[in-house]
Motif scaffolding. Structure first.
Motif, PDB file in Angstrom:
ATOM      1  N   UNK A  47       0.745  -1.220   0.056  1.00 54.91           N
ATOM      2  CA  UNK A  47       0.064  -0.194  -0.109  1.00 54.91           C
ATOM      3  C   UNK A  47       0.773   1.292   0.074  1.00 54.91           C
ATOM      4  N   UNK A  48       1.894   1.293   0.714  1.00 53.70           N
ATOM      5  CA  UNK A  48       2.645   2.444   1.039  1.00 53.70           C
ATOM      6  C   UNK A  48       3.867   2.668  -0.066  1.00 53.70           C
ATOM      7  N   UNK A  49       4.726   1.695  -0.346  1.00 56.83           N
ATOM      8  CA  UNK A  49       5.665   1.416  -1.160  1.00 56.83           C
ATOM      9  C   UNK A  49       6.616   2.794  -1.008  1.00 56.83           C
ATOM     10  N   UNK A  50       7.071   2.839   0.206  1.00 56.04           N
ATOM     11  CA  UNK A  50       7.800   3.959   0.660  1.00 56.04           C
ATOM     12  C   UNK A  50       9.193   3.765   0.345  1.00 56.04           C
ATOM     13  N   UNK A  51       9.585   2.769  -0.493  1.00 53.32           N
ATOM     14  CA  UNK A  51      11.030   2.467  -0.773  1.00 53.32           C
ATOM     15  C   UNK A  51      11.787   1.586  -0.039  1.00 53.32           C
ATOM     16  N   UNK A  52      11.138   0.729   0.976  1.00 56.87           N
ATOM     17  CA  UNK A  52      11.458  -0.238   1.665  1.00 56.87           C
ATOM     18  C   UNK A  52      11.997  -1.613   0.799  1.00 56.87           C
ATOM     19  N   UNK A  53      12.569  -2.514   1.471  1.00 52.40           N
ATOM     20  CA  UNK A  53      13.385  -3.618   0.864  1.00 52.40           C
ATOM     21  C   UNK A  53      12.241  -4.465   0.298  1.00 52.40           C
ATOM     22  N   UNK A  54      10.978  -4.546   0.829  1.00 49.09           N
ATOM     23  CA  UNK A  54       9.794  -5.465   0.644  1.00 49.09           C
ATOM     24  C   UNK A  54       9.461  -5.270  -1.009  1.00 49.09           C
ATOM     25  N   UNK A  55       8.586  -4.036  -1.111  1.00 49.26           N
ATOM     26  CA  UNK A  55       8.158  -3.819  -2.199  1.00 49.26           C
ATOM     27  C   UNK A  55       8.397  -2.299  -2.891  1.00 49.26           C
ATOM     28  N   UNK A  56       9.195  -1.717  -2.067  1.00 49.05           N
ATOM     29  CA  UNK A  56       9.483  -0.173  -2.545  1.00 49.05           C
ATOM     30  C   UNK A  56      10.015   0.108  -3.912  1.00 49.05           C
ATOM     31  N   UNK A  57      10.812  -0.838  -4.388  1.00 47.12           N
ATOM     32  CA  UNK A  57      11.242  -0.575  -5.840  1.00 47.12           C
ATOM     33  C   UNK A  57      10.356  -1.284  -6.835  1.00 47.12           C
ATOM     34  N   UNK A  58       9.635  -1.979  -6.526  1.00 43.60           N
ATOM     35  CA  UNK A  58       8.568  -2.744  -7.595  1.00 43.60           C
ATOM     36  C   UNK A  58       7.552  -1.374  -8.213  1.00 43.60           C
ATOM     37  N   UNK A  59       7.587  -1.747  -9.483  1.00 41.97           N
ATOM     38  CA  UNK A  59       6.479  -0.817 -10.244  1.00 41.97           C
ATOM     39  C   UNK A  59       5.187  -1.072  -9.554  1.00 41.97           C
ATOM     40  N   UNK A  60       4.458   0.084  -9.845  1.00 40.85           N
ATOM     41  CA  UNK A  60       3.022  -0.026  -9.225  1.00 40.85           C
ATOM     42  C   UNK A  60       2.219  -1.384  -9.798  1.00 40.85           C
ATOM     43  N   UNK A  61       2.221  -1.688 -11.092  1.00 36.01           N
ATOM     44  CA  UNK A  61       1.669  -2.882 -11.431  1.00 36.01           C
ATOM     45  C   UNK A  61       1.806  -4.044 -10.837  1.00 36.01           C
ATOM     46  N   UNK A  62       2.992  -4.356 -10.581  1.00 37.46           N
ATOM     47  CA  UNK A  62       3.443  -5.494  -9.874  1.00 37.46           C
ATOM     48  C   UNK A  62       3.089  -5.355  -8.312  1.00 37.46           C
ATOM     49  N   UNK A  63       3.042  -4.242  -7.772  1.00 35.32           N
ATOM     50  CA  UNK A  63       2.526  -3.970  -6.271  1.00 35.32           C
ATOM     51  C   UNK A  63       1.212  -4.446  -6.305  1.00 35.32           C
ATOM     52  N   UNK A  64       0.621  -3.892  -7.624  1.00 35.84           N
ATOM     53  CA  UNK A  64      -0.964  -4.119  -7.555  1.00 35.84           C
ATOM     54  C   UNK A  64      -1.420  -5.558  -7.614  1.00 35.84           C
TER      55      UNK A  64
END
Length: 143
Positions: A47-64
């Motif tokens: 949800x936040x994708x604030x640059x963390x190691x989990x998903x921060x560097x992932x593109x929006x489509x991948x996070x979605x």
């Protein structure tokens, strides 16, 4: 089939179909489980994708896509109810000076009689000591 408890990084990899060879071999023989707090931490990262190691560097489509998988998480990934672990978590937190997240991971592994698999970047000496203290297996994997 026996179970393994996955931390949030390894759960992310499983749900994103980006499982490394070591985890794939393990999952061929074990069914996955995780904890409530690992699940929440992964959801927050999506949800936040604030640059963390989990998903921060992932593109929006991948996070979605990962977010949709998390929202529809089925019974194929077991999540031990917190009410079954709460008292034991308090004991473990007191004995080993663990955070709530760490105490839940150790308590879930103990409850399931399962090893705890953790991304090597999240290796923590207190969780490691608690797992040794309850004589349970603690495994590190690269994500």
């Amino acid at each position: 089939m026996s179970r393994i408890v996955l931390d949030d990084h390894l759960l992310r990899d499983l749900l994103a179909d980006e499982v490394g060879s070591d985890l794939a071999l393990t999952l061929a023989e074990h069914s996955p489980a995780t904890t409530n707090l690992y699940l929440v931490r992964l959801c927050r990262s999506v949800v936040a994708a604030s640059g963390g190691a989990l998903t921060g560097s992932w593109p929006q489509a991948a996070r979605g896509a990962l977010g949709r998988r998390l929202a529809m998480l089925g019974d194929d990934v077991e999540v031990v109810p917190m009410r079954l672990l709460a008292f034991r978590m308090a004991e473990l937190a007191d004995s080993y000076r663990l955070s709530s997240l760490g105490a839940e991971a150790v308590a879930a592994a103990e409850h399931l009689g399962a090893p705890l698999y953790v991304w090597s970047g999240d290796d923590g000496p207190r969780i490691r000591a608690a797992m040794a203290g309850i004589e349970a297996e603690y495994c590190l994997l690269d994500a």
